[in-house]
Design a protein around this motif. Structure first.
Motif, PDB file in Angstrom:
ATOM      1  N   ILE A 107      41.840 114.558  53.106  1.00 40.54           N
ATOM      2  CA  ILE A 107      41.610 114.397  51.666  1.00 40.54           C
ATOM      3  C   ILE A 107      42.745 113.577  51.059  1.00 40.54           C
ATOM      4  O   ILE A 107      43.908 113.787  51.404  1.00 40.54           O
ATOM      5  N   PRO A 108      42.445 112.627  50.171  1.00 47.44           N
ATOM      6  CA  PRO A 108      43.491 111.820  49.534  1.00 47.44           C
ATOM      7  C   PRO A 108      44.226 112.583  48.433  1.00 47.44           C
ATOM      8  O   PRO A 108      43.953 112.425  47.247  1.00 47.44           O
ATOM      9  N   CYS A 127      44.816 109.445  59.240  1.00 43.17           N
ATOM     10  CA  CYS A 127      43.844 109.648  58.163  1.00 43.17           C
ATOM     11  C   CYS A 127      42.440 109.348  58.669  1.00 43.17           C
ATOM     12  O   CYS A 127      42.251 108.651  59.670  1.00 43.17           O
ATOM     13  N   THR A 132      41.452 106.988  52.335  1.00 41.37           N
ATOM     14  CA  THR A 132      42.393 108.107  52.311  1.00 41.37           C
ATOM     15  C   THR A 132      43.814 107.617  52.569  1.00 41.37           C
ATOM     16  O   THR A 132      44.766 108.051  51.902  1.00 41.37           O
ATOM     17  N   HIS A 176      34.621 117.009  45.725  1.00 42.86           N
ATOM     18  CA  HIS A 176      33.827 115.803  45.536  1.00 42.86           C
ATOM     19  C   HIS A 176      32.346 116.192  45.521  1.00 42.86           C
ATOM     20  O   HIS A 176      31.683 116.261  46.546  1.00 42.86           O
ATOM     21  N   GLU A 259      40.160 112.138  45.204  1.00 37.09           N
ATOM     22  CA  GLU A 259      39.576 113.191  46.040  1.00 37.09           C
ATOM     23  C   GLU A 259      38.100 113.425  45.730  1.00 37.09           C
ATOM     24  O   GLU A 259      37.375 114.046  46.533  1.00 37.09           O
ATOM     25  N   HIS A 263      35.409 110.665  51.133  1.00 34.73           N
ATOM     26  CA  HIS A 263      36.632 110.274  51.834  1.00 34.73           C
ATOM     27  C   HIS A 263      36.317 109.395  53.039  1.00 34.73           C
ATOM     28  O   HIS A 263      37.066 108.485  53.379  1.00 34.73           O
ATOM     29  N   GLY A 284      35.105 104.913  47.485  1.00 34.81           N
ATOM     30  CA  GLY A 284      35.653 105.675  48.596  1.00 34.81           C
ATOM     31  C   GLY A 284      35.362 105.080  49.953  1.00 34.81           C
ATOM     32  O   GLY A 284      35.293 103.857  50.134  1.00 34.81           O
TER      33      GLY A 284
END
Length: 346
Positions: A107-108, A127, A132, A176, A259, A263, A284
């Motif tokens: 998750i960012p 990642c 992300t 999300h 987020e 992602h 995203g």
């Protein structure tokens, strides 16, 4: 001649704070466990009960050879016994004395706290997408690697296609949100233009109230809602649908809330593997799997979603072309590619 004993197996510990959710991070961690088991590692999953059967049913990944052990109270010292610790982070980072500790950012995150920012510089990081990575690198001040989640492209194959649009996503308004309400709204506007087409919304659900609201929204539209479908049903839905929809991240300012966009989007790639053309939000990780007008479409407004869908549904040659391109591109995200790239990091 001297007799030598067998080489001692390398030990690894795998941690995720949310194994019980069986989400994207747990799928990634399960794939790591399978790779390590195949590489003759002894794998300890830090979780209090054996959920290998649930993992196999959900992800079709067999990690029954792994050991499920409770999270050690003195884990910092325990890590000294491991060759590798693979840590799926919820924003917080460990103190690990293992020979190697690999942190996975699913998750960012934007606000991990000062101490976690310091810890991040002691461990290599991976990642699940460049989307992300961009946020994580800026937040933590690091240079992480990207290894896309694996998709079993050999298990998502096309069948005879029907006039169906499908969306596979968790029915939830948390983190999300997948915005199935937006998809129903879009379908209500285009259904008169596409007579004989149906929309199928399927996914896991722990929010019956949200599902109930969606069912009320459907009214008399040709829309099916399927909650908690087994894996074989998901494969069937993707195999038979012509178009895949996603509204995750719709209307979100991703600069403020990264987020809340997708992602990566594993189900998008599963759809592509089944020859189902994706029409997904231009946000995203979608931008990394879908190349607009080559293997699908990216949309920002509902009008764009509707226009792209009608265009594709009315043009069989275009649909066939994009379907083939989608299937070809899905191979870039296969389990074989994942295993090769992750092995290089280990």
């Amino acid at each position: 001649m001297p007799v030598f004993g067998k080489c001692k197996m390398k030990r690894t510990a795998i941690f995720s704070p949310t194994w019980d959710s069986l989400g994207g991070g747990e799928r990634y961690a399960s794939a790591v466990a399978r790779l390590l088991l195949d590489s003759d590692y002894s794998v300890d999953i830090w979780w209090p009960k054996n959920i290998s059967q649930s993992i196999k049913a959900r992800f079709a990944i067999d990690i029954s050879q792994a050991n499920f052990v409770p999270f050690p109270s003195n884990y910092q010292l325990i890590t000294m016994n491991y060759e590798l610790v693979f840590w799926v982070t919820d924003g917080s980072l460990p103190v690990s004395l293992a020979k190697k500790t690999l942190i996975h950012y699913q998750i960012p995150f934007k606000n991990p706290g000062f101490l976690n920012k310091i810890k991040a510089h002691f461990y290599p990081s991976v990642c699940n997408s460049f989307y992300t990575k961009e946020v994580i690198d800026k937040t933590y001040g690091i240079n992480s690697q990207v290894v896309y989640p694996p998709v079993d492209v050999n298990s998502f194959l096309p069948q005879t296609k029907t006039n169906t649009i499908v969306s596979i996503a968790r029915f939830s308004t948390l983190l999300h949100a997948k915005r199935q309400d937006t998809l129903i709204d879009a379908f209500s506007r285009l259904s008169k233009e596409l007579s004989g087409w149906e929309l199928v919304l399927a996914g896991g659900s722990t929010d019956p109230r949200y599902v109930s609201l969606l069912k009320k929204q459907v009214k008399n539209l040709p829309v099916k809602i399927i909650t908690n479908p087994p894996l074989h049903k998901i494969r069937q839905l993707l195999a038979q649908a012509k178009i895949f929809w996603s509204a995750t991240g719709f209307g979100i300012n991703t600069a403020l809330h990264p987020e809340k966009a997708e992602h990566f989007g594993i189900t998008v790639v599963e759809a592509m593997s089944a020859g189902t053309v994706p029409i997904v939000t231009n946000a995203g990780g979608h931008r990394e799997t879908v190349i607009a007008s080559q293997n699908g479409f990216l949309w920002t407004t509902l009008d764009e979603l509707i226009d792209c869908t009608i265009k594709l549904a009315r043009d069989p040659k275009l649909l066939q072309s994009l379907s083939k391109s989608a299937k070809d591109r899905s191979k870039l995200f296969s389990t074989a590619v994942f295993n090769r790239e992750l092995t290089q990091l280990l």
